[in-house]
Design a protein around this motif. Structure first.
Motif, PDB file in Angstrom:
ATOM      1  N   ARG A 132      11.268 -70.579  54.515  1.00  0.00           N
ATOM      2  CA  ARG A 132      11.477 -71.287  55.781  1.00  0.00           C
ATOM      3  C   ARG A 132      10.466 -72.423  55.935  1.00  0.00           C
ATOM      4  O   ARG A 132      10.803 -73.504  56.434  1.00  0.00           O
ATOM      5  CB  ARG A 132      11.377 -70.312  56.944  1.00  0.00           C
ATOM      6  CG  ARG A 132      11.656 -70.967  58.295  1.00  0.00           C
ATOM      7  CD  ARG A 132      11.567 -69.988  59.432  1.00  0.00           C
ATOM      8  NE  ARG A 132      12.747 -69.130  59.506  1.00  0.00           N
ATOM      9  CZ  ARG A 132      12.749 -67.822  59.292  1.00  0.00           C
ATOM     10  NH1 ARG A 132      11.622 -67.208  58.982  1.00  0.00           N
ATOM     11  NH2 ARG A 132      13.845 -67.111  59.378  1.00  0.00           N
ATOM     12  N   GLN A 138      19.436 -72.825  56.183  1.00  0.00           N
ATOM     13  CA  GLN A 138      19.503 -71.581  56.941  1.00  0.00           C
ATOM     14  C   GLN A 138      20.376 -70.543  56.253  1.00  0.00           C
ATOM     15  O   GLN A 138      20.156 -69.339  56.428  1.00  0.00           O
ATOM     16  CB  GLN A 138      20.045 -71.869  58.351  1.00  0.00           C
ATOM     17  CG  GLN A 138      20.086 -70.658  59.275  1.00  0.00           C
ATOM     18  CD  GLN A 138      18.719 -70.058  59.507  1.00  0.00           C
ATOM     19  OE1 GLN A 138      17.737 -70.774  59.656  1.00  0.00           O
ATOM     20  NE2 GLN A 138      18.645 -68.726  59.548  1.00  0.00           N
ATOM     21  N   THR A 142      19.215 -66.719  55.798  1.00  0.00           N
ATOM     22  CA  THR A 142      19.976 -65.595  56.344  1.00  0.00           C
ATOM     23  C   THR A 142      20.294 -64.568  55.268  1.00  0.00           C
ATOM     24  O   THR A 142      20.211 -63.354  55.509  1.00  0.00           O
ATOM     25  CB  THR A 142      21.282 -66.106  56.980  1.00  0.00           C
ATOM     26  OG1 THR A 142      20.980 -67.067  57.997  1.00  0.00           O
ATOM     27  CG2 THR A 142      22.055 -64.961  57.606  1.00  0.00           C
ATOM     28  N   GLU A 489      17.289 -77.825  55.038  1.00  0.00           N
ATOM     29  CA  GLU A 489      17.629 -77.798  56.463  1.00  0.00           C
ATOM     30  C   GLU A 489      17.128 -79.076  57.105  1.00  0.00           C
ATOM     31  O   GLU A 489      15.924 -79.318  57.196  1.00  0.00           O
ATOM     32  CB  GLU A 489      16.990 -76.576  57.131  1.00  0.00           C
ATOM     33  CG  GLU A 489      17.465 -76.327  58.546  1.00  0.00           C
ATOM     34  CD  GLU A 489      18.864 -75.769  58.601  1.00  0.00           C
ATOM     35  OE1 GLU A 489      19.428 -75.739  59.708  1.00  0.00           O
ATOM     36  OE2 GLU A 489      19.392 -75.357  57.548  1.00  0.00           O
TER      37      GLU A 489
END
Length: 639
Positions: A132, A138, A142, A489
């Protein structure tokens, strides 16, 4: 002495977390290194932690905290790869690692080797924070989060079955599968019930601190009964966390959620840091036991390297075909869905007509008999609509029509989600390399019975594999990300932001007529409120509403305070209407989870501020003093 150790540990966790960004190293790696260095000091005795402390005391709370924070819509969308990694990968890893250990260590029986394979199979969540921080998409986050939440149950079931086979005799594959199914089914049922019951209990609590205290008990209220009923306590805690995270915005006040989130973030930081610090401290005692009982430590080192390489190789062998299958399946589904565009549009138009109260005679869509899959889904919806029309009347049919429209929109959003950020070979490389071992591996290794052959030796292998994967994979993961260049991201799409803003404006507009029957608002004030809602700021809307009331000493304080109270009530209604609209859109997956979470957090803080202002205005009225520049009067503190 114990108190000093605890205080030193807390300071170490805080220090590692503070300097980790400067050193560009995960806090877990710093704490592991610190624990090893301190553990080998001559003045520090060998430290042994009972495995129940980690398995039953720390992991339920840690997994619960992670599950509460994971977006439910993303978890639903990625459930298939998560299930493959959490179940199939763990089972295959246990078998492969166990088989190789049997070949290189003939003295180790097959059952004990498979048990060791199960110990080395589950991954740790430390990779998530690293990925992250690097900005990985994402979808990858996840998948890694979901795998880390669920693979512990599979590994522990395989471990317990292998230990039973080694101690009591042979255990069939059917018994292992039955134990796994029972553990998961019981855990899901218990976790779901506990999550729902505790949420409704917490919704009746008026003090945010008391609510946070109750939340501390939730993971254990789920884990303990599940364990006694033959289920997985860790999975029960995860399910309770998923239910809480999904349902709490609708049931709990915003101040309770914000206080709980901040507190749980601190708890998660302390628990995770404690686990890795203890892992390093325990290494000295394990090494001393191996020196006393054998085999040589060098053998444990090269076996740990072999097991680590095998775990990465098996992971790659599972992830590569999984991603290929997922991409092909997604392409087939998207093709079928796009091929149904015309009948789907006609069906949606009919549903909208039904929802408006215009019940057509024919509710079915002209289906093409050559199409399957999606056609059957919509046909089932059409049958339910027809059943509602024939059964309880228009209201029932309208409810089914609204559900059908929502389902179509949800599938559309899912298709767009998969197409915007596909999981390809680059993302698969990150998923493979981020599969680090950690706390669960250490805790599971310590559950090996005392009469297990070469128990200290096996425990040393587990610690070396966990520590080695954290150091090697953890330190090189940033380099791997830069080398393979996966999808990253980025900032929220501007078009998505504008669409979400339109949703908030519509929700705010829908509140004004219901609260303005006597037309106290001028056209200018109403326009300013809508513009304030455009920024998702009901607090600004509240200020605009208050400025719309020009009062003075002659107007009377009672009337003015009543008007201000109505202004605050309108602002609160706007916030709550916007939150309801956001939650409904989030369940359908119409917007990214990050954007939804950001907007909900803004609304939560605004509602807290408005409620606080309302409480302050219940005090004795302030006197009015002239504004310095003339015009509006401003309140001043009462003497």
């Amino acid at each position: 002495m114990n108190l000093l150790i605890i205080v030193a540990g807390l300071l170490a966790i805080a220090g590692a977390s503070q300097i980790s960004d400067r050193l560009r190293v995960a806090p877990a790696l710093l704490l592991l290194t610190m624990g090893i260095a301190v553990g080998f000091l001559p003045a520090v005795p060998a430290i042994v932690i009972e495995p129940e402390v980690i398995l039953e005391g720390l992991l339920p709370a840690l997994l619960y905290a992670t599950a509460v924070a994971i977006p439910a819509i993303n978890f639903r969308r990625e459930f298939t790869p998560v299930a493959i990694l959490a179940v199939l990968l763990v089972a295959v890893s246990s078998a492969v690692i166990g088989g190789v250990l049997t070949l290189v260590l003939p003295s180790l029986s097959v059952a004990w080797a498979v048990a060791m394979g199960a110990v080395l199979s589950p991954t740790d969540a430390v990779a998530i924070s690293i990925a992250r921080r690097l900005g990985v998409t994402q979808r990858v986050i996840t998948v890694l989060e979901g795998e880390g939440l669920l693979n512990d149950a599979t590994a522990l079931v395989v471990l317990s079955s292998a230990i039973s086979a080694a101690v009591a005799g042979r255990t069939s594959a059917g018994e292992v599968l039955g134990s796994f199914v029972l553990a998961v089914v019981v855990a899901v049922a218990v976790g779901w019930i506990v999550g729902e019951l505790t949420l409704h209990l917490r919704a009746r609590v008026t003090d945010a601190s008391v609510d946070t205290v109750i939340s501390f008990a939730v993971p254990f209220l789920a884990a303990i009964p599940a364990e006694h009923m033959g289920g997985s306590g860790l999975v029960a805690a995860v399910v309770a966390g998923l239910v809480t995270g999904h349902r709490s915005p609708r049931l709990l006040p915003p101040d309770h959620r914000i206080a709980g989130n901040e507190t749980w973030h601190t708890v998660e930081l302390v628990l995770e840091g404690f686990i890795f610090l203890v892992m390093g401290l325990q290494l000295f005692g394990v090494v001393e036991d191996v020196r006393a009982e054998g085999p040589p430590i060098a053998t444990a080192v090269w076996l740990a390297v072999l097991a680590g390489v095998l775990s990465v190789a098996v992971r790659a062998a599972i992830v590569a075909p999984m991603l290929l299958w997922l991409r092909r399946r997604g392409a087939r589904r998207a093709e079928r869905w796009d091929g149904m565009s015309e009948p789907r549009q006609e069906f949606e138009e009919r549903c909208q007509a039904i929802a408006r109260g215009e019940i057509p005679k024919d509710m079915l869509v002209p289906w093409d008999s050559s199409r399957r899959g999606v056609r059957r889904r919509l046909k089932g919806l059409a049958k339910r609509l027809a059943k509602g029309r024939r059964g309880t009347g228009h209201a029932h049919a309208r409810a089914h029509a609204a559900q059908a429209i929502d389902r179509i929109r949800r599938v559309d959003a899912d298709m767009a989600y998969y197409q915007q950020a596909p999981l390809g070979a680059r993302e698969g490389t990150i998923i493979v390399w981020a599969g680090m071992r950690g706390a669960v591996t250490l805790a599971a290794a310590q559950t090996l019975p005392a009469d297990a052959p070469n128990r200290p030796f096996l425990l040393l292998i587990a610690i070396l594999v966990a520590a080695g994967s954290l150091v090697v994979q953890g330190l090189t993961l940033p380099w791997v990300v830069r080398a393979v260049r996966p999808t990253m991201e980025g900032p929220a799409d501007e078009a998505e932001r504008r669409e979400l803003m339109g949703l908030l404006i519509s929700a705010a507009k829908g509140v004004i007529p219901e609260n303005d029957d006597d037309h106290i608002l001028t056209d200018d004030a109403r326009r300013r409120i809508v513009l304030a809602a455009q920024g998702a700021s009901a607090l600004v809307a509240h200020a605009a509403r208050e400025e719309a009331f020009e009062g003075g000493e002659d107007a009377g304080w009672a009337a003015r305070r009543a008007e201000q109270a109505r202004a605050r009530a309108l602002a609160l209604d706007m916030v709550r209407a916007q939150r309801q609209a956001l939650l409904d859109a989030g369940e359908l997956g119409l917007y990214s989870a990050g954007l939804i979470e950001y907007a909900l957090t803004r609304l939560d803080y605004e509602e807290i501020t408005l409620v606080y202002r309302e409480a302050v205005h219940e005090d004795p009225p302030a006197r009015v003093v002239p504004a310095p520049s003339g015009g509006h009067t401003v309140p001043s503190a009462a003497p």
